[in-house]
Design a protein around this motif. Structure first.
Motif, PDB file in Angstrom:
ATOM      1  N   SER A  26       0.837  -1.199   0.000  1.00  0.00           N
ATOM      2  CA  SER A  26       0.000   0.000   0.000  1.00  0.00           C
ATOM      3  C   SER A  26       0.871   1.248   0.000  1.00  0.00           C
ATOM      4  O   SER A  26       2.049   1.203   0.360  1.00  0.00           O
ATOM      5  N   CYS A  27       0.257   2.352  -0.414  1.00  0.00           N
ATOM      6  CA  CYS A  27       0.969   3.628  -0.465  1.00  0.00           C
ATOM      7  C   CYS A  27      -0.026   4.743  -0.139  1.00  0.00           C
ATOM      8  O   CYS A  27      -1.132   4.761  -0.684  1.00  0.00           O
ATOM      9  N   GLY A  28       0.344   5.645   0.753  1.00  0.00           N
ATOM     10  CA  GLY A  28      -0.551   6.736   1.129  1.00  0.00           C
ATOM     11  C   GLY A  28       0.183   8.048   1.302  1.00  0.00           C
ATOM     12  O   GLY A  28       1.361   8.070   1.699  1.00  0.00           O
ATOM     13  N   SER A  29      -0.472   9.140   0.970  1.00  0.00           N
ATOM     14  CA  SER A  29       0.065  10.495   1.120  1.00  0.00           C
ATOM     15  C   SER A  29       1.285  10.757   0.254  1.00  0.00           C
ATOM     16  O   SER A  29       2.123  11.597   0.577  1.00  0.00           O
ATOM     17  N   ILE A  30       1.394  10.009  -0.851  1.00  0.00           N
ATOM     18  CA  ILE A  30       2.433  10.261  -1.848  1.00  0.00           C
ATOM     19  C   ILE A  30       1.729  10.514  -3.168  1.00  0.00           C
ATOM     20  O   ILE A  30       1.019   9.646  -3.677  1.00  0.00           O
ATOM     21  N   GLY A  31       1.888  11.702  -3.716  1.00  0.00           N
ATOM     22  CA  GLY A  31       1.196  12.058  -4.946  1.00  0.00           C
ATOM     23  C   GLY A  31       1.198  13.568  -5.143  1.00  0.00           C
ATOM     24  O   GLY A  31       2.083  14.260  -4.620  1.00  0.00           O
ATOM     25  N   LEU A  32       0.213  14.078  -5.851  1.00  0.00           N
ATOM     26  CA  LEU A  32       0.157  15.507  -6.155  1.00  0.00           C
ATOM     27  C   LEU A  32      -1.041  16.211  -5.538  1.00  0.00           C
ATOM     28  O   LEU A  32      -1.306  17.380  -5.842  1.00  0.00           O
ATOM     29  N   LYS A  33      -1.783  15.519  -4.682  1.00  0.00           N
ATOM     30  CA  LYS A  33      -2.945  16.138  -4.058  1.00  0.00           C
ATOM     31  C   LYS A  33      -2.521  17.057  -2.904  1.00  0.00           C
ATOM     32  O   LYS A  33      -1.402  16.939  -2.379  1.00  0.00           O
ATOM     33  N   SER A  34      -3.433  17.906  -2.481  1.00  0.00           N
ATOM     34  CA  SER A  34      -3.107  18.919  -1.462  1.00  0.00           C
ATOM     35  C   SER A  34      -2.650  18.308  -0.145  1.00  0.00           C
ATOM     36  O   SER A  34      -1.813  18.877   0.560  1.00  0.00           O
ATOM     37  N   GLY A  35      -3.188  17.145   0.208  1.00  0.00           N
ATOM     38  CA  GLY A  35      -2.832  16.516   1.473  1.00  0.00           C
ATOM     39  C   GLY A  35      -1.651  15.571   1.401  1.00  0.00           C
ATOM     40  O   GLY A  35      -1.265  14.978   2.423  1.00  0.00           O
ATOM     41  N   VAL A  37       2.078  14.288   1.456  1.00  0.00           N
ATOM     42  CA  VAL A  37       3.282  14.736   2.158  1.00  0.00           C
ATOM     43  C   VAL A  37       4.479  14.776   1.207  1.00  0.00           C
ATOM     44  O   VAL A  37       5.286  15.708   1.240  1.00  0.00           O
ATOM     45  N   PHE A  38       4.595  13.739   0.355  1.00  0.00           N
ATOM     46  CA  PHE A  38       5.693  13.671  -0.605  1.00  0.00           C
ATOM     47  C   PHE A  38       5.105  13.861  -1.999  1.00  0.00           C
ATOM     48  O   PHE A  38       4.271  13.077  -2.444  1.00  0.00           O
ATOM     49  N   LYS A  39       5.538  14.924  -2.666  1.00  0.00           N
ATOM     50  CA  LYS A  39       4.951  15.281  -3.954  1.00  0.00           C
ATOM     51  C   LYS A  39       5.656  14.551  -5.099  1.00  0.00           C
ATOM     52  O   LYS A  39       6.867  14.731  -5.312  1.00  0.00           O
ATOM     53  N   VAL A  40       4.891  13.727  -5.809  1.00  0.00           N
ATOM     54  CA  VAL A  40       5.412  13.002  -6.958  1.00  0.00           C
ATOM     55  C   VAL A  40       4.242  12.631  -7.852  1.00  0.00           C
ATOM     56  O   VAL A  40       3.119  12.452  -7.377  1.00  0.00           O
ATOM     57  N   ASP A  41       4.495  12.536  -9.137  1.00  0.00           N
ATOM     58  CA  ASP A  41       3.447  12.171 -10.089  1.00  0.00           C
ATOM     59  C   ASP A  41       2.844  10.817  -9.720  1.00  0.00           C
ATOM     60  O   ASP A  41       3.583   9.875  -9.415  1.00  0.00           O
ATOM     61  N   PRO A  42       1.520  10.673  -9.736  1.00  0.00           N
ATOM     62  CA  PRO A  42       0.870   9.389  -9.413  1.00  0.00           C
ATOM     63  C   PRO A  42       1.348   8.229 -10.293  1.00  0.00           C
ATOM     64  O   PRO A  42       1.212   7.066  -9.903  1.00  0.00           O
ATOM     65  N   PHE A  43       1.891   8.533 -11.451  1.00  0.00           N
ATOM     66  CA  PHE A  43       2.486   7.505 -12.310  1.00  0.00           C
ATOM     67  C   PHE A  43       3.509   6.689 -11.527  1.00  0.00           C
ATOM     68  O   PHE A  43       3.541   5.457 -11.611  1.00  0.00           O
ATOM     69  N   TYR A  44       4.343   7.369 -10.723  1.00  0.00           N
ATOM     70  CA  TYR A  44       5.378   6.678  -9.960  1.00  0.00           C
ATOM     71  C   TYR A  44       4.802   5.981  -8.731  1.00  0.00           C
ATOM     72  O   TYR A  44       5.357   4.985  -8.258  1.00  0.00           O
ATOM     73  N   VAL A  45       3.708   6.501  -8.218  1.00  0.00           N
ATOM     74  CA  VAL A  45       3.001   5.802  -7.135  1.00  0.00           C
ATOM     75  C   VAL A  45       2.577   4.417  -7.630  1.00  0.00           C
ATOM     76  O   VAL A  45       2.768   3.399  -6.948  1.00  0.00           O
ATOM     77  N   GLY A  46       2.002   4.377  -8.826  1.00  0.00           N
ATOM     78  CA  GLY A  46       1.604   3.098  -9.415  1.00  0.00           C
ATOM     79  C   GLY A  46       2.776   2.192  -9.672  1.00  0.00           C
ATOM     80  O   GLY A  46       2.764   1.005  -9.327  1.00  0.00           O
ATOM     81  N   ARG A  47       3.829   2.753 -10.277  1.00  0.00           N
ATOM     82  CA  ARG A  47       5.011   1.947 -10.625  1.00  0.00           C
ATOM     83  C   ARG A  47       5.625   1.289  -9.404  1.00  0.00           C
ATOM     84  O   ARG A  47       5.840   0.080  -9.360  1.00  0.00           O
ATOM     85  N   SER A 112      -5.862  13.267  -0.405  1.00  0.00           N
ATOM     86  CA  SER A 112      -4.579  12.566  -0.364  1.00  0.00           C
ATOM     87  C   SER A 112      -4.644  11.386  -1.321  1.00  0.00           C
ATOM     88  O   SER A 112      -5.711  10.789  -1.514  1.00  0.00           O
ATOM     89  N   THR A 113      -3.516  11.025  -1.900  1.00  0.00           N
ATOM     90  CA  THR A 113      -3.443   9.888  -2.815  1.00  0.00           C
ATOM     91  C   THR A 113      -3.283   8.595  -2.023  1.00  0.00           C
ATOM     92  O   THR A 113      -2.506   8.540  -1.059  1.00  0.00           O
ATOM     93  N   GLY A 114      -4.031   7.562  -2.396  1.00  0.00           N
ATOM     94  CA  GLY A 114      -3.928   6.270  -1.722  1.00  0.00           C
ATOM     95  C   GLY A 114      -4.048   5.134  -2.718  1.00  0.00           C
ATOM     96  O   GLY A 114      -4.830   5.208  -3.671  1.00  0.00           O
ATOM     97  N   LEU A 115      -3.280   4.082  -2.496  1.00  0.00           N
ATOM     98  CA  LEU A 115      -3.277   2.937  -3.414  1.00  0.00           C
ATOM     99  C   LEU A 115      -2.953   1.658  -2.672  1.00  0.00           C
ATOM    100  O   LEU A 115      -2.056   1.629  -1.817  1.00  0.00           O
ATOM    101  N   GLY A 116      -3.688   0.599  -2.995  1.00  0.00           N
ATOM    102  CA  GLY A 116      -3.350  -0.743  -2.534  1.00  0.00           C
ATOM    103  C   GLY A 116      -3.202  -1.645  -3.749  1.00  0.00           C
ATOM    104  O   GLY A 116      -4.016  -1.589  -4.675  1.00  0.00           O
ATOM    105  N   VAL A 117      -2.158  -2.464  -3.762  1.00  0.00           N
ATOM    106  CA  VAL A 117      -1.906  -3.381  -4.874  1.00  0.00           C
ATOM    107  C   VAL A 117      -1.786  -4.798  -4.342  1.00  0.00           C
ATOM    108  O   VAL A 117      -1.110  -5.035  -3.327  1.00  0.00           O
TER     109      VAL A 117
END
Length: 249
Positions: A26-35, A37-47, A112-117
């Motif tokens: 899982s991954c949380g609070s990593i992305g480009l949304k306002s909430g 914490v670590f700003k990165v394109d969601p493309f890399y969150v998926g990768r 906030s960005t959130g993902l489970g794989v």
């Protein structure tokens, strides 16, 4: 049906010859949304979230059959970018045809960005590399522990690669391989020792940080028979870090 939980893997006996191997990350609070914490394109969150779960299953010797994405955000634009990243990671493995399925959050606006794989694979009972160490052997780490902005998102040769994993899986005398994430190299070495009923000896002159987070599995740890170390010596960023010892204190 026998179901086992070993490290971050769930093993399900399908029949006398095959096991289903399941892992998730899982991954949380990593992305480009306002909430975030670590700003990165969601493309890399998926990768990189996919990478962690994929490596867990691949290190066991299983073949990937399905991957799911539980995206805690809207499909457009965040979800599309995350899925694009997952597909890019699958492409690196020549797994373009693997079933990819999932869900997004369309009822509420997310901040906030959130993902489970979840990754599912199938392994032959006699080929699986889980709790497979029955003799004293050498422990090596491959890759450099990195996390967050330490990682070159597109071109970091210090990260253990799929090509390296393939070499390990196809080298005789490699008894077990585990990816290292946020808990660090030492933790994974300790788990290998406990799960295989062996004693752990770490060399004092190890030139790698054994306690640092390896983020999205930037490091692999492998248990290697003594006479087979020479066969993998040419792998970049390989460090001999200790031994697993049978029947000694």
């Amino acid at each position: 049906m026998k179901v086992e939980k070993i490290r971050d893997l769930t093993l399900v006996s399908i029949d006398n010859q095959n096991k289903m191997v399941i892992s998730c990350d899982s991954c949380g609070s990593i992305g480009l949304k306002s909430g975030d914490v670590f700003k990165v394109d969601p493309f890399y969150v998926g990768r990189f979230t996919a990478r962690v779960a994929l490596l867990e299953v691949l290190c066991s010797g299983a073949n990937i059959v399905c991957i799911t994405n539980a995206i805690c955000n809207e499909m457009n634009p965040t979800g599309k970018q995350i899925i694009k990243g997952i597909k890019e990671e699958l492409k690196l493995l020549d797994l373009d045809d693997v079933v990819l399925t999932g869900s997004t959050e369309e009822n509420f606006i997310t901040t906030s960005t959130g993902l489970g794989v979840t990754v599912i694979g199938i392994a032959k009972e006699d080929k699986i590399k889980v709790n497979n160490i029955d003799c004293s052997c050498i422990l090596v780490s491959i890759g450099i522990p990195k996390v967050g902005n330490e990682i070159d998102l597109d071109n970091d040769i210090q990260i253990a690669s799929y090509k390296t994993l393939d070499k390990l899986l196809n080298t005789q005398g490699i008894l077990e391989i585990v990816p290292v994430g946020s808990k660090g190299i030492m933790y994974e070495c300790e788990q290998l020792a406990i799960n295989n009923g062996l004693n752990l000896q770490i060399y004092e002159n190890s030139n790698i940080d054994l306690y640092k987070s390896a983020g999205p599995a930037t490091v692999l740890v492998a248990a290697v028979k003594d006479n087979c170390l020479k066969d993998i010596k040419d792998i970049e960023n390989l460090n001999v870090i200790g031994r697993l010892i049978k029947g000694e204190k």
